[in-house]
Design an enzyme around this catalytic site. Structure first.
Site, PDB file in Angstrom:
ATOM      1  N   GLY A   1      33.910 -41.141  31.484  1.00 40.32           N
ATOM      2  CA  GLY A   1      32.930 -41.939  30.768  1.00 40.32           C
ATOM      3  C   GLY A   1      32.456 -43.286  30.995  1.00 40.32           C
TER       4      GLY A   1
ATOM      5  N   ASN B   1      46.833 -34.617  46.657  1.00 42.02           N
ATOM      6  CA  ASN B   1      47.927 -33.961  47.309  1.00 42.02           C
ATOM      7  C   ASN B   1      47.752 -34.152  48.648  1.00 42.02           C
ATOM      8  OD1 ASN B   1      49.294 -33.380  44.847  1.00 42.02           O
ATOM      9  ND2 ASN B   1      47.991 -31.575  44.437  1.00 42.02           N
TER      10      ASN B   1
ATOM     11  N   VAL C   1      31.618 -33.618  26.487  1.00 44.66           N
ATOM     12  CA  VAL C   1      30.128 -33.209  26.519  1.00 44.66           C
ATOM     13  C   VAL C   1      29.379 -34.278  27.675  1.00 44.66           C
ATOM     14  CG1 VAL C   1      28.068 -33.237  24.901  1.00 44.66           C
ATOM     15  CG2 VAL C   1      30.144 -32.636  23.894  1.00 44.66           C
TER      16      VAL C   1
END
Length: 619
Positions: free
Chosen positions: A544, A493, A297
């Site tokens: 976060g 990569n 969220v």
């Protein structure tokens, strides 16, 4: 007499040496530079004479060149092995370590994965890093030795060619192994044919008092993952290390160096900061509750806020979330009848997720949204005004292939078409949701079309895991599969800095949104912030507001914002924009019809000219 002859020889040798010295200094224009330097120093009379002379001499020195590149194993934010590349340059006849870069592995594993899956991924990760170390410390360091680190395009092209040769060698090796295995398998028993697939599930539909069984359309099978060659992360890491080396040697900020490469300007006149996608809650498959749909969220601060203001606001929201959950005997937020028809009544608990946000045990889709909505109201904030929401659905983690449905909450399954209806209802209830990431699997292209057509004009539909790799996007020159408003790109990569520049140009040229995302196993390297600003992406998704490896990137963004404000090159960020796919399709159809009409008109005119008679011919 012998001593006199020896003295004459010594004098002659000394004279020849002096002549060689004169020729050497004159060839390198030392007398002229010394004269100019001493004259200018006398007129300037700097307080630090030798410091002034050192600065002047450093400008006359040869440009630094790459001496060697060294790869090392370090640990990322989750304690997994990853690759660090350090670049050494020859600077004023001395070998110096200039800078280093760390690139994270593309391999990700769910927190709820079985131990054997975790062990297999760990083994594959270690093998990939071992191959990358060998590439860097043996082949790549020889490849780049003596190169000017400011020639990023040349370096990236060499790295791309090197990788292409490795891919070809790997393909030839596998073909050889297969050819050697075929004679051995000729005498073996032919394999039994696989059993037929189970019949598709039946959908019950009532008709005139009786139920009629209607077969549901089977879901497309999963596409095979794009092959990734072990060692490929060496290419991306070296490319990033070289561009950082250039920035260090030229005393330029990394984001300015990348912007000059993209926009082909020595010093871009204006730069825009990306909008932040900050993960506040995790209620996905790995979370402790029944809710699976919302892996992340996400909160997006209003574009009118500075980065510092936006992060401060979100930190306060995060603090209030923790306080709300830590209260004893706190019931879950009251909701109306949810998608599973029940109201939760269990104690809410949370823990810190590996992506730096709170993982909460919610059971219904509305609960996390109502929690943030209530906290914002208490703080005097309004969703859709001060900040917006986005949901990372991670639908590929929810699919149950035996049922052909998505398990949105534990025991509640929805077909791909039902998922579309669910998202429409969700956006109608919570219009502050302005982005959905991976709402369905990439294989469900029909549902991507439906979601974009239904919600695209008010919500951005983003392809994250559903998007193809940067290399594949550049190869196909198409960002519209699946149909979406934008793509999340990652630096992993074999992706070079030149590749990132080209893919952002491609996305912008096709009027889509570019989002730069972090991997789940991030490192403390803060280059991602510079990449986002230099590339000019629309959003930056870092996870976060916890864990040092993520906060270091937010801190770097604060520094960049201050520098841009002081230099007067910061351009205000544009507000939320959306794509009306229905209008876009209509314009495309009209353009196609106009093109066909002009072609037909040209053919008609050409045919008429074939039958026309010239006046001279008629005479």
């Amino acid at each position: 007499m012998g001593d006199g002859g020896c003295g004459r020889n010594n004098a002659h040798d000394l004279y020849n040496m002096k002549q060689r010295a004169v020729d050497y200094y004159r060839m390198n224009e030392v007398p002229r530079h010394l004269e100019e330097l001493l004259n200018s120093t006398f007129y300037l009379q700097p307080p630090d004479v030798y410091g002034h002379l050192a600065n002047c001499f450093s400008k006359l020195a040869k440009a630094p060149t790459i001496c060697k590149v060294i790869g090392r194993v370090v640990l990322d934010g989750m304690g997994h092995q990853t690759l660090k590349v350090e670049v050494f340059c020859t600077v004023q006849n001395q070998v110096k370590s200039i800078t280093s870069a760390v690139i994270s592995s593309h391999l990700e594993v769910l927190e709820t994965a079985m131990p054997e899956v975790v062990d297999a991924v760990e083994l594959e990760r270690n093998e990939a890093i071992s191959a990358a170390l060998q590439w860097v410390n043996e082949s790549v360091t020889e490849l780049l030795e003596g190169l000017d680190p400011t020639l990023q395009g040349v370096v990236d092209q060499l790295l791309t060619n090197f990788f292409a040769n490795k891919v070809r060698e790997d393909k030839e090796s596998k073909e050889l192994e297969l050819s050697l295995e075929q004679p051995l398998s000729q005498g073996s028993i032919a394999p039994q044919p696989s059993p037929p697939p189970p019949p598709p599930p039946l959908k019950r539909k009532g008709q005139r008092g009786r139920k009629e069984a209607i077969p549901e359309k089977p879901i497309p099978p999963p596409e095979p993952p794009e092959p990734i060659l072990h060692g490929s992360m060496a290419i991306g890491a070296v490319s990033l290390a070289v561009v950082k080396t250039c920035a260090t040697l030229t005393n330029t900020s990394l984001y300015l160096n990348i912007a000059s490469l993209k926009y082909k300007q020595e010093s871009p006149r204006a730069l825009t900061l990306p909008l932040l996608m900050v993960t506040m809650l995790s209620c996905g498959k790995s979370s402790p509750g029944k809710l699976n749909l919302m892996k992340e969220v996400i909160c997006i601060p209003h574009p009118g806020l500075t980065l510092q203001q936006g992060i401060t606001m979100l930190l306060e929201i995060q603090k209030q979330i923790i306080k709300t959950i830590d209260k004893p005997h706190t019931p879950k937020p009251e909701t109306k009848k949810s998608h599973n028809g029940k109201k939760g009544a269990t104690q809410i608990t949370c823990r810190l997720s590996y992506i730096g946000c709170l993982s909460i045990n919610y059971d219904t889709i509305e609960q996390p949204l109502l929690l943030i909505q209530g906290i914002c109201a208490n703080l005097g904030l309004e969703l859709g005004i001060n900040l917006y929401l986005a949901i990372n659905c991670a639908a590929h983690e929810l699919i149950d292939y035996t049922r052909g449905k998505y398990e949105v909450t534990t025991g509640v399954f929805k077909s791909p078409s039902e998922m579309v209806d669910m998202y429409v209802d969700l956006i109608n209830k919570f219009p502050s949701i302005t982005a959905l990431i991976d709402p369905v699997r990439k294989e469900d292209t029909e549902q991507w079309d439906s979601i974009c057509n239904a919600l695209g004009s008010r919500c951005n539909i983003i392809a994250g895991t559903a998007s193809k790799s940067v290399s594949k996007l550049l190869e196909e020159q198409n960002v519209s599969t699946p149909k979406s408003s934008g793509l999340i790109i990652k630096h992993t990569n074999q992706t070079t800095i030149s590749d990132l520049i080209e893919v952002t140009r491609l996305i912008e040229s096709q009027k889509r949104i570019a989002i730069l995302g972090s991997t789940e196993g991030e490192s403390s390297d803060d280059s991602l912030a510079d990449l986002a600003v230099g590339l000019g992406v629309r959003f930056l998704k870092l996870g976060g507001l916890s864990r040092g490896e993520r906060m270091t990137k937010y801190n770097r963004l604060f520094t960049i914002e201050e520098e841009l404000v002081q230099s007067g090159t910061l351009t205000p960020t544009v507000g939320q924009t959306f794509i009306d796919f229905n209008e876009e399709s209509q314009k495309a159809a009209e353009s196609l019809m106009a093109t066909l009409s002009s072609v037909n008109a040209g053919r008609t005119e050409s045919d008429m000219s074939c039958f026309s008679i010239k006046p001279e011919a008629s005479k």
